[in-house]
Design an enzyme around this catalytic site. Structure first.
Site, PDB file in Angstrom:
ATOM      1  N   GLU A  23      45.251  14.965  72.128  1.00 13.34           N
ATOM      2  CA  GLU A  23      46.379  15.515  71.382  1.00 13.34           C
ATOM      3  C   GLU A  23      45.877  16.659  70.506  1.00 13.34           C
ATOM      4  O   GLU A  23      44.856  16.529  69.849  1.00 13.34           O
ATOM      5  CB  GLU A  23      47.052  14.431  70.510  1.00 13.34           C
ATOM      6  CG  GLU A  23      47.874  13.455  71.316  1.00 13.34           C
ATOM      7  CD  GLU A  23      48.843  12.605  70.461  1.00 13.34           C
ATOM      8  OE1 GLU A  23      48.961  12.851  69.236  1.00 13.34           O
ATOM      9  OE2 GLU A  23      49.475  11.707  71.042  1.00 13.34           O
ATOM     10  N   HIS A  81      52.017  18.531  66.731  1.00  9.07           N
ATOM     11  CA  HIS A  81      51.034  17.854  67.568  1.00  9.07           C
ATOM     12  C   HIS A  81      51.606  17.720  68.962  1.00  9.07           C
ATOM     13  O   HIS A  81      52.780  18.023  69.194  1.00  9.07           O
ATOM     14  CB  HIS A  81      50.585  16.510  66.982  1.00  9.07           C
ATOM     15  CG  HIS A  81      51.560  15.389  67.068  1.00  9.07           C
ATOM     16  ND1 HIS A  81      52.681  15.306  66.290  1.00  9.07           N
ATOM     17  CD2 HIS A  81      51.583  14.284  67.866  1.00  9.07           C
ATOM     18  CE1 HIS A  81      53.339  14.177  66.582  1.00  9.07           C
ATOM     19  NE2 HIS A  81      52.698  13.546  67.542  1.00  9.07           N
ATOM     20  N   HIS A  83      52.172  15.556  72.698  1.00  7.66           N
ATOM     21  CA  HIS A  83      52.254  14.271  73.400  1.00  7.66           C
ATOM     22  C   HIS A  83      51.924  14.555  74.845  1.00  7.66           C
ATOM     23  O   HIS A  83      52.624  15.317  75.501  1.00  7.66           O
ATOM     24  CB  HIS A  83      53.669  13.677  73.274  1.00  7.66           C
ATOM     25  CG  HIS A  83      53.888  12.930  71.996  1.00  7.66           C
ATOM     26  ND1 HIS A  83      55.052  12.251  71.724  1.00  7.66           N
ATOM     27  CD2 HIS A  83      53.069  12.738  70.928  1.00  7.66           C
ATOM     28  CE1 HIS A  83      54.941  11.675  70.519  1.00  7.66           C
ATOM     29  NE2 HIS A  83      53.764  11.968  70.011  1.00  7.66           N
ATOM     30  N   ASP A  94      53.468   8.042  64.400  1.00  9.14           N
ATOM     31  CA  ASP A  94      53.972   9.309  63.850  1.00  9.14           C
ATOM     32  C   ASP A  94      54.916   9.046  62.676  1.00  9.14           C
ATOM     33  O   ASP A  94      54.883   9.761  61.670  1.00  9.14           O
ATOM     34  CB  ASP A  94      54.719  10.121  64.919  1.00  9.14           C
ATOM     35  CG  ASP A  94      53.807  10.629  66.019  1.00  9.14           C
ATOM     36  OD1 ASP A  94      52.589  10.756  65.772  1.00  9.14           O
ATOM     37  OD2 ASP A  94      54.307  10.891  67.123  1.00  9.14           O
TER      38      ASP A  94
HETATM   39 ZN   LIG Z   1      52.867  11.651  68.244  1.00  9.96          ZN
END
Ligand SMILES: [Zn+2]
Length: 134
Positions: A23, A81, A83, A94
């Site tokens: 990530e 970020h 996924h 999150d």
């Molecule tokens: Zn996430």
């Protein structure tokens, strides 16, 4: 609530996501503008978990980016970020992060899906993404 962001910034984040097997994460810098948030720059921060399914920003780099933004009169208006294997919707982890960092959370997938979220009174709410040029 609206997130105003240039298409070229979005494209750059998607590219970053495609080129990583963990990530990717970092900050969205800019300013608040009434009900909107205007993003002018992004700053990637190393994911110290090196994980394809979670992230934690490397703390020293994180502080450096925040300090530098403040010096230049920019605010941390969001966190981004990626996924890699699931839709761009906040995970349980999150949500925990969103409680600690109550800014807009932008999530990007390598397929080019991009969605933004914010916590409002403890509830997760989708944020409209608006192209800066419109
Ligand atoms: Zn996430």
């Amino acid at each position: 609530m609206r997130l105003i962001i240039g298409r070229e910034i979005i494209e750059m984040l998607i590219e970053m996501t495609k080129n990583a097997n963990v990530e990717v994460c970092g900050f969205l810098l800019g300013r608040r503008d009434g009900e909107g948030v205007l993003v002018s720059e992004v700053r990637k921060v190393r994911n110290r978990l090196n994980s394809p399914s979670a992230f934690e920003m490397e703390p020293v780099e994180m502080v450096r980016v925040i300090d530098e933004a403040e010096e230049r009169g920019l605010e941390v208006v969001g966190i981004f970020h990626s996924h890699l294997k699931c839709p761009p919707v906040p995970s349980e982890r999150d949500l925990e992060g969103m409680r600690n960092w109550p800014v807009v959370w932008l999530i990007v997938t390598p397929e080019g899906e991009v969605r933004a979220w914010v916590l409002r009174e403890g509830e997760v709410e989708e944020v409209e993404i608006v192209d800066e040029r419109r």
